[in-house]
Design an enzyme around this catalytic site. Structure first.
Site, PDB file in Angstrom:
ATOM      1  NE  ARG A 172      11.275  -8.098 -16.998  1.00 28.94           N
ATOM      2  CZ  ARG A 172      11.049  -6.977 -16.593  1.00 28.94           C
ATOM      3  NH1 ARG A 172      11.924  -6.056 -16.805  1.00 28.94           N
ATOM      4  NH2 ARG A 172       9.918  -6.526 -16.253  1.00 28.94           N
ATOM      5  CD  GLU A 220       5.443  -9.575 -21.548  1.00 21.81           C
ATOM      6  OE1 GLU A 220       6.046 -10.420 -22.174  1.00 21.81           O
ATOM      7  OE2 GLU A 220       5.844  -9.044 -20.363  1.00 21.81           O
ATOM      8  NE  ARG A 244      12.971 -13.011 -16.904  1.00 23.59           N
ATOM      9  CZ  ARG A 244      12.119 -12.267 -17.077  1.00 23.59           C
ATOM     10  NH1 ARG A 244      11.439 -11.906 -18.338  1.00 23.59           N
ATOM     11  NH2 ARG A 244      11.267 -11.924 -15.981  1.00 23.59           N
TER      12      ARG A 244
END
Length: 169
Positions: free
Chosen positions: A40, A48, A82
Site C-alpha cells: 500500500r 477504488e 499489506r
C-alpha cells in the site's frame, strides 16, 4: 532481486523488486526473490476501481510502475497485512507522482509519518493538481469519498488548500 532489511528507529524494511501487479491507484504487488508482497503506497489515498477516477488512477499507477524495478521503504504493516511503503521507481516517488497527476489525494491523516520534505511536496503537488483541474483535482473534496462538509477524520483538503485553490481559479 534482493531483499534488504534496514534497522532504523522502527522496524522498517526495504524491499527491492519488480512490480508485477496493480490492485488500484494506491496498491501494487512487488515480486522480491520469487515472493509477492502486497504494498500500500504510503502518503496517498486513491479511488477504488469501481469509484469515480478509479480505473484511471489504476492505469496511471500501472504506467508509472508496472514491470519496473521498485524500491519500497516500508515502516509498517496495516491490519490487512499489506506493507505501507514509500515506493520509488527510478528514484522517483510514485505516491507523489500519483498526487501530482491528480490520480490520488495526499493522505493528511498520516502526514505525521512523512518527512517534512515529503509533507511539503505532497501538499504542493495536490494544490497544483487542483489548480490545473487534473483527475480528482477537479473537485474540492476527494472525488471518490463522496463526503460532505460535516464529515471529519478523512483525508480532505485542509481549509487553507481549499481557499488557495478557490483564489487561484
Amino acid at each position: 532481486m534482493l531483499l534488504v532489511s534496514v534497522s532504523v528507529a522502527s522496524t522498517a524494511e526495504s524491499l527491492i523488486g519488480q512490480v508485477v501487479g496493480i490492485t488500484d491507484g494506491d496498491t501494487l504487488t512487488l515480486l522480491v526473490e520469487r515472493q509477492e508482497h502486497k504494498v500500500r503506497i504510503a502518503g496517498i489515498d486513491a479511488p477504488e476501481k469501481r469509484q469515480a477516477w478509479g480505473e484511471k488512477s489504476k492505469t496511471n499507477l500501472s504506467r508509472l510502475t508496472f514491470n519496473l524495478e521498485a524500491v519500497a521503504e516500508c515502516p509498517k504493516v496495516d491490519r490487512w497485512g499489506r506493507r505501507i511503503c514509500k515506493v520509488l521507481v527510478g528514484g522517483n516517488d510514485v505516491g507523489l507522482a500519483q498526487v501530482r497527476d491528480g490520480m490520488a489525494w495526499w493522505y493528511r491523516k498520516y502526514a505525521k509519518e512523512q518527512s517534512a520534505d515529503d509533507q511539503s511536496g505532497y501538499k504542493n503537488a495536490e494544490l497544483m493538481a487542483k489548480m490545473r483541474s487534473l483527475g480528482c483535482g477537479r473537485t474540492q473534496t476527494p472525488c471518490h469519498l463522496g463526503i460532505s462538509e460535516g464529515v471529519t477524520n478523512r483525508n480532505r483538503p485542509s481549509a487553507d488548500v481549499r481557499l488557495a485553490v478557490e483564489a487561484a481559479i
